[in-house]
Scaffold this motif. Structure first.
Motif, short mmCIF file in Angstrom:
data_model
loop_
_atom_site.label_atom_id
_atom_site.label_comp_id
_atom_site.label_asym_id
_atom_site.label_seq_id
_atom_site.Cartn_x
_atom_site.Cartn_y
_atom_site.Cartn_z
N GLU A 159 0.81 -1.22 0.00
CA GLU A 159 0.00 0.00 0.00
C GLU A 159 0.85 1.27 0.00
O GLU A 159 0.32 2.37 -0.14
CB GLU A 159 -0.91 0.00 1.24
N VAL A 160 2.16 1.13 0.15
CA VAL A 160 3.05 2.28 0.17
C VAL A 160 3.22 2.81 -1.26
O VAL A 160 3.31 2.04 -2.21
CB VAL A 160 4.42 1.87 0.75
N PRO A 161 3.25 4.14 -1.45
CA PRO A 161 3.48 4.67 -2.80
C PRO A 161 4.76 4.12 -3.40
O PRO A 161 5.79 3.99 -2.72
CB PRO A 161 3.58 6.18 -2.56
N ALA A 162 4.70 3.79 -4.69
CA ALA A 162 5.85 3.17 -5.35
C ALA A 162 7.10 4.02 -5.26
O ALA A 162 8.22 3.50 -5.19
CB ALA A 162 5.51 2.88 -6.81
N GLU A 163 6.93 5.36 -5.26
CA GLU A 163 8.11 6.23 -5.19
C GLU A 163 8.83 6.13 -3.84
O GLU A 163 9.94 6.64 -3.70
CB GLU A 163 7.72 7.69 -5.47
N GLN A 164 8.21 5.47 -2.86
CA GLN A 164 8.86 5.27 -1.57
C GLN A 164 9.50 3.89 -1.46
O GLN A 164 9.85 3.45 -0.38
CB GLN A 164 7.87 5.49 -0.42
N GLY A 165 9.66 3.23 -2.60
CA GLY A 165 10.47 2.02 -2.61
C GLY A 165 9.73 0.72 -2.59
O GLY A 165 10.25 -0.30 -3.06
#
Length: 385
Positions: free
Chosen positions: A84-90
């Motif tokens: 669920e974490v944004p892709a830009e955060q890894g």
């Protein structure tokens, strides 16, 4: 060439968990400067019935065999919160992970990585990160620099050859993590001392020890700040309430007020710094065993870990204060107080700060300002599936 077979294990079965952990311990025992850990703790971390990480994650454990002999191990796992974490955060949708990686040689490593990747594909993943063993909050990354000295508490220790094995399987570095060595007894540079003194004159700021009489609520404050402070960091996955309670209970014997601080601004907790005495100093002497005599040494050491190294695994300042002069001032004030207590109360002479992301400019600047130096480097690798 002898065939290599890779067999899946059932993490719900104690026999399979024991085989997986004991194989890892065998590899660790062969590595210079490795420190034996408590076997019971290692078993619990991969037990779905005990570790609350599995409340939002699934894992598959594997062991590789050659001629019937176990020659390597790996985990493949999926953290639903990480998805669920944004892709830009890894992390982000489609990202699975591997961890607990040990291999006798490159052929074994290749077979293990293929098995982990195949399992992740069957679960719908299209990208893999690793090694992460197993939560991002436990032991992320492969040690690529710093094998010449023992790791501190909750830090991985790996042979140099593993980097080649992983790269040879088509992986590329996704992120570098650093730890910084800090001579505890040395005074900070004059500029940092002036910043600290300025903060001490500010009536709005109060830096206080953690109150063990209200330990549970204090840990909730610390981890609530952590979830806020780190929320936009690469690799961040929020800790659940169950994980907060579990982590707090696990860390309680290692928490000493003298070396753990909460900073308040106008009475509101806005920052913290957690410091843990390096229990690896003890395990190196007891060989990671509590019996028959290790438990006595452990109890004495936990009561007052004299001459122990100190590790700062976590610190955070509320997000709204990021990029402000106040954020760095609070950090310097907490570090200064903890450094003084580590030296005067516990007679420590060495500290370690980290891990710190390579591109966390604020923390890198703080580490540089206090004259610390990089002593260990870890890499998290990635690959498209």
């Amino acid at each position: 060439m002898t065939d290599i077979t890779v067999s899946p294990l059932d993490a719900t079965k104690s026999r399979d968990r024991a085989a997986f952990v004991d194989l890892g311990r065998r590899f660790a025992a062969q590595l210079p400067h490795s420190v034996p850990q408590l076997r019971a703790e290692q078993l619990e971390l991969i037990n779905p019935g005990k570790n609350p990480f599995f409340g939002h994650a699934e894992a598959q454990l594997f062991i590789a065999y050659r001629d019937g002999k176990p020659v390597g191990r790996i985990s493949a796992h999926i953290d639903r919160l990480a998805l669920e974490v944004p892709a830009e955060q890894g992390m982000g949708p489609g990202t699975g992970m591997f961890g607990y990686f040990d291999a006798e040689d490159e052929a074994v490593a290749s077979a293990l990585l293929v098995a982990a990747e195949d399992w992740l594909r069957t679960q719908g993943m299209n990208r893999v990160l690793g090694p992460i063993s197993m939560s991002i909050w436990e032991e992320p990354g492969l040690l690529v620099r710093g094998q010449d000295h023992a790791p501190m508490i909750m830090m991985g220790h790996h042979p140099e050859r593993y980097a080649g094995y992983i790269a040879g399987a088509g992986y590329a570095p996704a992120k570098h993590l650093y730890t910084y060595d800090l001579p505890v007894g040395r005074e900070f540079p004059p500029l940092v001392q002036r910043i600290v003194k300025s903060g001490e004159r500010n009536s709005r700021i109060r830096v206080r020890p953690i109150d063990l009489d209200h330990y549970e609520s204090e840990i909730e404050i610390v981890l609530e700040i952590l979830n806020d402070a780190w929320s936009q960091n690469w690799g961040f996955v929020p800790l659940t309430e169950a994980e907060v309670a579990y982590t707090g209970k696990k860390l309680r014997p290692l928490i000493h007020p003298e070396i753990n601080r909460i900073a308040e601004l106008d009475g509101e907790p806005v920052a913290f710094m957690m410091t843990l005495p390096n229990v690896n100093d003890l395990f190196a002497r007891t060989r990671g065993k509590l019996f028959p005599f290790g438990w006595l040494a452990t109890l004495r050491w936990l009561r007052k870990p004299m001459h122990a190294g100190m590790r700062v695994p976590l610190m955070g300042v509320r997000k709204r204060l990021h990029n402000s002069r106040l954020a760095s001032q609070l950090a310097f004030m907490m570090i200064s107080q903890i450094r003084h207590s580590a030296s005067s109360v516990f007679h420590s002479d060495r500290g370690e700060v980290g891990w710190i992301l390579e591109d966390n400019q604020g923390m890198v600047a703080i580490a540089d300002a206090i004259d610390s130096s990089i002593n260990r480097e870890y890499v998290i690798y990635e690959k498209d599936l």
